[in-house]
Design a protein around this motif. Sequence first.
Motif, short mmCIF file in Angstrom:
data_model
loop_
_atom_site.label_atom_id
_atom_site.label_comp_id
_atom_site.label_asym_id
_atom_site.label_seq_id
_atom_site.Cartn_x
_atom_site.Cartn_y
_atom_site.Cartn_z
N CYS A 123 2.94 4.50 -10.59
CA CYS A 123 2.85 3.90 -9.28
C CYS A 123 3.85 4.62 -8.38
O CYS A 123 5.06 4.54 -8.62
N ILE A 131 -1.68 5.21 -7.16
CA ILE A 131 -1.53 4.99 -8.60
C ILE A 131 -2.29 6.12 -9.30
O ILE A 131 -3.47 6.34 -9.03
N VAL A 144 0.45 2.93 -1.70
CA VAL A 144 1.08 3.08 -3.02
C VAL A 144 0.04 3.69 -3.97
O VAL A 144 -0.70 2.98 -4.63
N TYR A 170 -3.72 -1.85 -1.10
CA TYR A 170 -2.37 -2.39 -1.27
C TYR A 170 -2.08 -3.42 -0.18
O TYR A 170 -1.56 -4.50 -0.44
#
Length: 176
Positions: free
Chosen positions: A116, A103, A101, A50
Amino acid sequence: MLFKSTYGQNDIRFVDAVLNGFADDGGLILPNAFPAIPIEKLQSWKDFSYQDVVLEICKLYMGEENEKGTFEFDKELDMSESQLKSILSLAFSKFSGVNTVPISKLPYFEKNVFLCELFHGPTLAFKDLALQVMAGLFEHILSKRNQFRNLIVATSGDTGAAALEAFKNKKHIDIH
């Protein structure tokens, strides 16, 4: 890259957009043009962290490619890529877990449906993602200019907590 106001002011520099928040004419600040990202470049980012994706996107708005085809930050920003990496590293170090983050593929769906997770920041608000970076950019710009700013936070929602957390302990910012 230059920015413009929704009320018509043009030629706003990145540092002014960051520090002022609104254009001098009171309008919101938008990029003069949104950069097109070729599909090949997007595909090359698929295995990036990220933080690395944020780095690449920031570069699209914080400078330009020169005539040699290499990236240069806006000179007024007075920043190197390694400095931006440090700002991002510090900003995202405050997030829990391995991924800033995460997922996740959601089970029980026939198609690929993913979730997410935007709540792993220090205040558990999605706003942490932007405010942690903004605080680092503020500190960089203000320290280079030897300037100070006051930040007044008055909100009952999660924005205030996220702003307070992001900007606390910054040498060039006083929070009220």
